[in-house]
Design a protein around this motif. Structure first.
Motif, PDB file in Angstrom:
ATOM      1  N   ILE A   1      -2.358  22.408  -9.235  1.00 46.86           N
ATOM      2  CA  ILE A   1      -1.558  21.232  -9.432  1.00 46.86           C
ATOM      3  C   ILE A   1      -0.051  21.688 -10.057  1.00 46.86           C
ATOM      4  O   ILE A   1      -0.286  22.140 -10.967  1.00 46.86           O
ATOM      5  N   ASP A   2       0.987  21.459  -9.561  1.00 46.56           N
ATOM      6  CA  ASP A   2       2.228  21.794 -10.128  1.00 46.56           C
ATOM      7  C   ASP A   2       3.159  20.728  -9.769  1.00 46.56           C
ATOM      8  O   ASP A   2       3.793  20.624  -8.748  1.00 46.56           O
ATOM      9  N   GLY A   3       3.460  19.645 -10.618  1.00 46.93           N
ATOM     10  CA  GLY A   3       4.117  18.742 -10.648  1.00 46.93           C
ATOM     11  C   GLY A   3       3.938  17.781  -9.450  1.00 46.93           C
ATOM     12  O   GLY A   3       2.662  17.461  -9.306  1.00 46.93           O
ATOM     13  N   LYS A   4       4.615  17.601  -8.466  1.00 42.98           N
ATOM     14  CA  LYS A   4       4.137  16.520  -7.350  1.00 42.98           C
ATOM     15  C   LYS A   4       3.504  17.267  -6.302  1.00 42.98           C
ATOM     16  O   LYS A   4       3.153  16.775  -5.498  1.00 42.98           O
ATOM     17  N   PHE A   5       3.259  18.616  -6.384  1.00 36.85           N
ATOM     18  CA  PHE A   5       2.672  19.462  -5.346  1.00 36.85           C
ATOM     19  C   PHE A   5       1.256  19.704  -5.756  1.00 36.85           C
ATOM     20  O   PHE A   5       0.918  20.412  -6.899  1.00 36.85           O
ATOM     21  N   TYR A   6       0.495  19.391  -4.681  1.00 35.76           N
ATOM     22  CA  TYR A   6      -1.017  19.842  -4.858  1.00 35.76           C
ATOM     23  C   TYR A   6      -1.190  20.742  -3.789  1.00 35.76           C
ATOM     24  O   TYR A   6      -1.231  20.241  -2.498  1.00 35.76           O
TER      25      TYR A   6
ATOM     26  N   ARG B   1       0.979  -1.127  -0.190  1.00 33.10           N
ATOM     27  CA  ARG B   1       0.098   0.092  -0.075  1.00 33.10           C
ATOM     28  C   ARG B   1       0.879   1.218   0.070  1.00 33.10           C
ATOM     29  O   ARG B   1       2.044   1.457   0.496  1.00 33.10           O
ATOM     30  N   ILE B   2       0.448   2.160  -0.455  1.00 32.64           N
ATOM     31  CA  ILE B   2       1.064   3.639  -0.658  1.00 32.64           C
ATOM     32  C   ILE B   2       0.937   4.278   0.589  1.00 32.64           C
ATOM     33  O   ILE B   2      -0.307   4.527   1.281  1.00 32.64           O
ATOM     34  N   PRO B   3       2.062   4.601   1.330  1.00 31.82           N
ATOM     35  CA  PRO B   3       2.061   5.385   2.506  1.00 31.82           C
ATOM     36  C   PRO B   3       1.449   6.777   2.341  1.00 31.82           C
ATOM     37  O   PRO B   3       1.911   7.481   1.594  1.00 31.82           O
ATOM     38  N   VAL B   4       0.513   7.146   3.372  1.00 33.11           N
ATOM     39  CA  VAL B   4      -0.145   8.296   3.420  1.00 33.11           C
ATOM     40  C   VAL B   4       0.063   8.992   4.658  1.00 33.11           C
ATOM     41  O   VAL B   4      -0.206   8.663   5.671  1.00 33.11           O
TER      42      VAL B   4
ATOM     43  N   LYS C   1      10.778  10.932  12.430  1.00 31.69           N
ATOM     44  CA  LYS C   1      11.814  10.020  12.023  1.00 31.69           C
ATOM     45  C   LYS C   1      11.592   8.620  11.856  1.00 31.69           C
ATOM     46  O   LYS C   1      12.141   7.910  11.127  1.00 31.69           O
ATOM     47  N   ASP C   2      10.291   8.225  12.063  1.00 31.65           N
ATOM     48  CA  ASP C   2       9.778   7.039  11.788  1.00 31.65           C
ATOM     49  C   ASP C   2       9.126   6.759  10.632  1.00 31.65           C
ATOM     50  O   ASP C   2       8.349   5.826  10.248  1.00 31.65           O
ATOM     51  N   MET C   3       8.698   7.774   9.873  1.00 32.50           N
ATOM     52  CA  MET C   3       7.975   8.153   8.595  1.00 32.50           C
ATOM     53  C   MET C   3       8.674   7.240   7.721  1.00 32.50           C
ATOM     54  O   MET C   3       9.824   7.448   7.123  1.00 32.50           O
ATOM     55  N   THR C   4       8.009   6.452   6.880  1.00 30.47           N
ATOM     56  CA  THR C   4       8.253   5.913   5.454  1.00 30.47           C
ATOM     57  C   THR C   4       8.191   6.967   4.432  1.00 30.47           C
ATOM     58  O   THR C   4       7.056   7.231   4.055  1.00 30.47           O
ATOM     59  N   VAL C   5       9.039   7.411   3.774  1.00 32.49           N
ATOM     60  CA  VAL C   5       9.313   8.152   2.866  1.00 32.49           C
ATOM     61  C   VAL C   5      10.091   7.958   1.763  1.00 32.49           C
ATOM     62  O   VAL C   5      11.034   7.675   1.844  1.00 32.49           O
ATOM     63  N   ASN C   6       9.289   7.840   0.490  1.00 28.45           N
ATOM     64  CA  ASN C   6      10.124   7.344  -0.596  1.00 28.45           C
ATOM     65  C   ASN C   6       9.315   7.988  -1.920  1.00 28.45           C
ATOM     66  O   ASN C   6       8.435   8.754  -1.790  1.00 28.45           O
ATOM     67  N   GLN C   7       9.585   7.473  -3.117  1.00 31.87           N
ATOM     68  CA  GLN C   7       9.216   7.916  -4.173  1.00 31.87           C
ATOM     69  C   GLN C   7       7.424   7.593  -4.236  1.00 31.87           C
ATOM     70  O   GLN C   7       6.987   8.492  -5.296  1.00 31.87           O
ATOM     71  N   HIS C   8       7.184   6.892  -3.685  1.00 31.97           N
ATOM     72  CA  HIS C   8       5.540   6.463  -3.726  1.00 31.97           C
ATOM     73  C   HIS C   8       4.613   7.471  -2.739  1.00 31.97           C
ATOM     74  O   HIS C   8       3.541   7.472  -2.784  1.00 31.97           O
ATOM     75  N   SER C   9       5.407   7.443  -1.543  1.00 35.52           N
ATOM     76  CA  SER C   9       4.788   8.038  -0.310  1.00 35.52           C
ATOM     77  C   SER C   9       4.122   9.563  -0.551  1.00 35.52           C
ATOM     78  O   SER C   9       4.704  10.523  -1.333  1.00 35.52           O
ATOM     79  N   ILE C  10       3.089   9.744   0.104  1.00 31.10           N
ATOM     80  CA  ILE C  10       2.121  11.059   0.230  1.00 31.10           C
ATOM     81  C   ILE C  10       2.446  11.795   1.245  1.00 31.10           C
ATOM     82  O   ILE C  10       1.884  11.205   2.244  1.00 31.10           O
TER      83      ILE C  10
ATOM     84  N   HIS D   1      -5.512   0.385  -1.191  1.00 31.30           N
ATOM     85  CA  HIS D   1      -4.479   1.039  -2.096  1.00 31.30           C
ATOM     86  C   HIS D   1      -3.442   2.074  -0.993  1.00 31.30           C
ATOM     87  O   HIS D   1      -2.287   2.119  -1.417  1.00 31.30           O
ATOM     88  N   TYR D   2      -4.102   2.491   0.016  1.00 30.70           N
ATOM     89  CA  TYR D   2      -3.568   3.530   0.888  1.00 30.70           C
ATOM     90  C   TYR D   2      -3.182   3.093   2.297  1.00 30.70           C
ATOM     91  O   TYR D   2      -4.310   2.606   2.796  1.00 30.70           O
TER      92      TYR D   2
END
Lengths: 203, 203
Positions: free
Chosen positions: B147-152, B2-5, B58-67, B31-32
């Protein structure tokens, strides 16, 4: 003195059912004081990752002015068997000035008997469920929300915000309700008879 | 997987800013996965009576998919001076797949510099504030969301739900966004160019 808004929750409550109305009452802090309660107090979580600190029902201020907020969620299909919860909910509902239910929150109230003879609605996906649960309630199949005396019952999730604004209008006046909607930049669907989701679910 | 939100909060966050989007992502649990974070973790409260249990950044999962979900609130007027928060927020925003801000959440992001040259919007009551805060951001005065690129970035409070549905549509398709709106019985204001509250505030 501010009017107590007593928001009750239980494991797996539906997030927006309760947080939508809480935002709107919260914007009017000079008039309302929101507090969260659960049967025994403590941390209450749901499947959306929300973990809320709550006080026990026994510490709730309940009087002729207080407002009881009852959310729903799929879990209410099970909670209608939870007699200790229903017993306490019945007492709270009987002694509160107003009771606002969102989504299947009305099923919990219906299970206590306090809605017998009262007009009410619920989430349209759960409509058969609530009808079978208690046919003494005068269930309204097409309504975004229904008002009957001190009971305000809404359709699913977001309908709770539209209903809450109607409640604020009825009790504090149109101007305050409009101001509240504007503060939240919320586009108020202010006609309870327009219920798009009634049709969606019937297709 | 699932995608991390990753929903971040701070003392006196605006309830619905974060809980609206959380409800919508929460309805799509396959999905999330929504989790709540704050700078140092622990209980975080606001003036609406909400007390939330959170994990530390510091415990957050942050990656190219995370929101990353960033709410606002009047408190952001002060938080733009909170350098430890801004430093960490900048790192999180740079490494997240998408960043969604609601209301004055965009002011926090603007204060970190990551929105320099980016089109964005904010609560219309706080528009002068955000413009003065960072004039390198290409602020849009009339938009329910931008919306501009990855920023909403969205306008005030409820606009976050409309934006979140647009995000779900853009990333998972129109059908899923519509289904999600129906589940929440939410009347989706799906045109970002219609911004009623821009006019309200300008009067």
């Amino acid at each position: 003195m501010r009017i107590p808004v007593n928001a009750i929750v239980f494991e797996d409550f539906e997030t927006l059912d309760i947080m939508g109305p809480v935002e709107l009452f919260g914007l009017l802090q000079e008039h309302y004081q929101v507090q969260f309660y659960s049967l025994n107090g403590g941390l209450i979580s749901n499947k959306h990752g929300v973990i809320l600190q709550t006080q026990p029902f026994k510490d709730m201020t309940v009087n002729q002015h207080s407002i009881l907020l009852v959310p729903g969620g799929i879990v209410t299909f099970d909670l209608i068997q939870n007699q200790p919860l229903l017993d306490q909910l019945k007492t709270l509902a009987l002694h509160s000035g107003h009771v606002l239910t969102i989504c299947t929150g009305s099923s919990l109230l219906a299970a206590t008997g306090v809605l017998d003879g009262v007009q009410a609605t619920s989430n349209k996906m759960a409509f058969e469920f609530v009808q079978k649960l208690n046919d003494k309630v005068r269930w309204q199949a097409q309504a975004r929300w229904v008002i009957d005396g001190k009971f305000y019952t809404s359709s699913g999730v977001s309908a709770g915000m539209d209903m809450t604004l109607a409640f604020i209008r009825d009790t504090q006046g149109e101007k305050m309700a409009q101001l509240c909607a504007e503060e939240a930049e919320y586009i108020w669907n202010c006609n309870p008879e327009i219920d798009h989701f009634c049709k969606v679910k019937a297709d």
